[in-house]
Design an enzyme around this catalytic site. Sequence first.
Site, PDB file in Angstrom:
ATOM      1  N   GLU A  63      -9.499   3.908   0.467  1.00 14.57           N
ATOM      2  CA  GLU A  63      -9.552   4.210   1.900  1.00 14.57           C
ATOM      3  C   GLU A  63      -8.509   5.254   2.318  1.00 14.57           C
ATOM      4  O   GLU A  63      -8.739   6.025   3.237  1.00 14.57           O
ATOM      5  CB  GLU A  63      -9.364   2.920   2.709  1.00 14.57           C
ATOM      6  CG  GLU A  63      -8.008   2.265   2.484  1.00 14.57           C
ATOM      7  CD  GLU A  63      -7.893   0.870   3.107  1.00 14.57           C
ATOM      8  OE1 GLU A  63      -8.928   0.211   3.270  1.00 14.57           O
ATOM      9  OE2 GLU A  63      -6.762   0.462   3.426  1.00 14.57           O
ATOM     10  N   GLU A 106       0.822  -1.219   0.000  1.00 12.33           N
ATOM     11  CA  GLU A 106       0.000   0.000   0.000  1.00 12.33           C
ATOM     12  C   GLU A 106       0.857   1.271   0.000  1.00 12.33           C
ATOM     13  O   GLU A 106       0.724   2.138   0.863  1.00 12.33           O
ATOM     14  CB  GLU A 106      -0.980  -0.059   1.169  1.00 12.33           C
ATOM     15  CG  GLU A 106      -1.915  -1.251   1.018  1.00 12.33           C
ATOM     16  CD  GLU A 106      -3.003  -1.357   2.080  1.00 12.33           C
ATOM     17  OE1 GLU A 106      -3.260  -0.357   2.762  1.00 12.33           O
ATOM     18  OE2 GLU A 106      -3.582  -2.448   2.208  1.00 12.33           O
ATOM     19  N   PRO A 162       4.037   6.621   7.797  1.00 17.51           N
ATOM     20  CA  PRO A 162       3.141   6.936   8.925  1.00 17.51           C
ATOM     21  C   PRO A 162       1.744   6.342   8.807  1.00 17.51           C
ATOM     22  O   PRO A 162       1.051   6.181   9.807  1.00 17.51           O
ATOM     23  CB  PRO A 162       3.061   8.469   8.890  1.00 17.51           C
ATOM     24  CG  PRO A 162       3.375   8.831   7.471  1.00 17.51           C
ATOM     25  CD  PRO A 162       4.344   7.794   6.986  1.00 17.51           C
ATOM     26  N   GLU A 215     -12.203  -9.986   9.078  1.00 17.23           N
ATOM     27  CA  GLU A 215     -10.929  -9.318   9.373  1.00 17.23           C
ATOM     28  C   GLU A 215     -10.172 -10.235  10.330  1.00 17.23           C
ATOM     29  O   GLU A 215     -10.622 -10.482  11.447  1.00 17.23           O
ATOM     30  CB  GLU A 215     -11.174  -7.944  10.008  1.00 17.23           C
ATOM     31  CG  GLU A 215      -9.920  -7.236  10.518  1.00 17.23           C
ATOM     32  CD  GLU A 215      -8.847  -7.049   9.450  1.00 17.23           C
ATOM     33  OE1 GLU A 215      -9.101  -6.344   8.468  1.00 17.23           O
ATOM     34  OE2 GLU A 215      -7.744  -7.639   9.599  1.00 17.23           O
TER      35      GLU A 215
HETATM   36  C1  NOJ Z   1      -8.335  -2.605   5.792  1.00 16.84           C
HETATM   37  C2  NOJ Z   1      -9.117  -2.811   4.557  1.00 16.84           C
HETATM   38  O1  NOJ Z   1      -8.370  -2.418   3.412  1.00 16.84           O
HETATM   39  C3  NOJ Z   1     -10.393  -2.038   4.671  1.00 16.84           C
HETATM   40  O2  NOJ Z   1     -11.116  -2.097   3.473  1.00 16.84           O
HETATM   41  C4  NOJ Z   1     -11.186  -2.565   5.830  1.00 16.84           C
HETATM   42  O3  NOJ Z   1     -12.322  -1.757   6.023  1.00 16.84           O
HETATM   43  C5  NOJ Z   1     -10.375  -2.565   7.115  1.00 16.84           C
HETATM   44  N1  NOJ Z   1      -9.081  -3.137   6.907  1.00 16.84           N
HETATM   45  C6  NOJ Z   1     -11.084  -3.344   8.222  1.00 16.84           C
HETATM   46  O4  NOJ Z   1     -11.040  -4.707   7.927  1.00 16.84           O
HETATM   47 CA    CA Z   2      -5.886  -1.972   3.245  1.00 21.34          CA
END
Ligand code: NOJ
Ligand code: CA
Length: 695
Positions: A501, A181, A201, A408
């Site tokens: 995001e 990323e 960061p 997750e």
């Molecule tokens: C990182 C992911 O890229 C994101 O899409 C997700 O909302 C969060 N983790 C929580 O799982």
């Molecule tokens: Ca991510």
Amino acid sequence: MRLKLLTLLSLIGLVLTGCADQSGNETSETSVSSPDGSITIDVSLDSTGQIAYSVNKGATAVIEPSTLGFEFQEWPAMAGGLEITNSSSTTIEETWQMPWGEQIDVHNHCNELTLDLQESGESGRKFSLIFRAYDDGIAFRYAFPEHEGKDSIIITDEHTEFQLTGDHTCWWIPGDWDIYEHLYNTTPFSGIDALSKQNHPNLAQTYIPENAVNTPVTMKTSEGLYLSFHEANLTNYSGMTLKVDNETFKMTSELVGSDITGYKAKVPLPFKTPWRTIQIAEKATDLIDSRLIVNLNEPNKLGDVSWFNPMTYAGIWWEMHLDKSRWDLASGKHGATTENAKSFIDFASANNIGGLLIEGWNTGWEHWIGFEDREGVFDFVTPYSDYDIEEVVRYAKEKGVEIIMHHETSAAPRTYDQQMDTAYALMQKLGIHSVKTGYVGPLIPKGEYHHGQWMVNHYRRALETAAKYEVAINAHEPIKATGIRRTYPNAISREGLRGQEFNAWSNDGGNPPEHLPIVAFTRMLAGPIDYTPGIFNIKFDGYKPDNQVNTTIAQQLALFIVIYSPIQMAADLVEHYEGQPGLQFIREVGVDWEKSITINGEPGDFVTIARKEKGTGNWFLGSITDENSRKMKVALDFLEEGKTYTAHIYADGENAHWDDNPTDLKISEMDVDASTVLDLKLAAGGGVAISILAK
Ligand code: NOJ
Ligand code: CA
């Protein structure tokens, strides 16, 4: 020298010659050319028995002689003293079908050369090299045969070299062992400085041990050739980064390691490594249209996967990233409630959006980020008290919307391993066929990395286990895509890049307008991307005054076409879509394609892609640009001759600009046919999305 001459040699462009090097010693050479003869791989052994390969496109050198070798634990290095004991060749030509994808029929055509090598002297160890020459690039892999007294070998280093021919312009991210990323950098090869990208960061995990890049890494040579280096069929091995020598313009494979085992990979014998690949193209657009990476993977092992439907989807997702709600119940602003899910289902159902992702539905989020011991935190079957999973699934079914599950793992893969069967069985019982997985944070156990062999095997186990329950996976914080979707078509999409995001919360200004025009020529060559486009409320000042999306609305729509994924998120909040005319594009856009054509583009500048929807005859076109506005003419000569279509054009308004005026969207309608040439104008950071609907 034990060389066997082949009968097929002249037929497929393979030549074997014996010649003498400067010291008068006999050397041997072999070569293989692509079906159209444009790309040639030459392999040579020098007088010390060191093997090297080089690559040419026509008369232009692409890779100068580059050596190959390995180091092992408790076994001598493979570094020279080799003889070619046999060479054989074959032509591969087949057409296979993608169950979902950028196109239905894929032509796989190459010439393959296998060289069997043996160490001279006492050891007599053997291995083989397999080279493939395609018209759009090359690939090679190592094959280790059985060896008496050994059922496995431990690789401590792979030394695959790529000797470039000059100081190419490179689009690169650092060779991070934990995450992809990062923003792409555009520099000459001599300017690659991955170590300056340490201590990022915004990243929950990152580890960049040396000056190396991740793959795909894309380059442009001074002769105007485009190259992209990557790997295909990454199976039971570690991900490969490429170590950079800024002075000699050489890259050398550097496999992701493990502090726990101290080695790079332990593999059973016999074993074939992943393919090391180089896409080679005269036009940048040909990089995108190449299917080299999937072609190098094995055929579908799962059979019929029609239980997975490509779809657009909405999500209880962006609201957490904007901090409107939270994943955890204890926050007092829990997003994944039955009520909120139902309102999203109503929205999806009313707008022809096929799926709904619901994050934060299960217990454990109070102990997510920042917790040292994350084992056992999530169990993937226990909903929070304000979320009635059965009722949500029932309501969704009634409304014709599919729920997308969320797991997750918080980078505690051993917990996930223990619970996979239970978790996927619950999904099967509920009739849920896709899951978004996540691996945020430093891996547990400490010392393993996201891109090492241990995790490569975990991600594969998840795919194989999920398949048994008719579940498809969209992985975040994944291992890179290497074309595995051909073999496991339940590998539907993944993140593996700086996604949308980052625009919600990163403290470095978000993804700049050039980000996606680079991604299309780098990360996207590896496979589908869950970028999550479709943000309409570009500035979201009510939530995060210091953050914004750095594109126009028209570009957000164009991304549905440009950035390929069989699941494509309409990521914004329901209230941000209300009353927005641009929503019509999301209602009508396709997600599964008969064919795709990259019309124009340059890495980092712009790209235009047209795709024909499967089954309807409709076409969709998306074009995006970086921070520069541009005008272009696009001929619709790909449309069916003699047919008229209605085009809905979602373009940047006269005064649109990604920062000053991102929501200026102009929608128009016109009849078009195969003779139409469109004059398109893209604003700075803008784009255009066009539905071309068959009448
Ligand atoms: C990182 C992911 O890229 C994101 O899409 C997700 O909302 C969060 N983790 C929580 O799982
Ligand atoms: Ca991510």
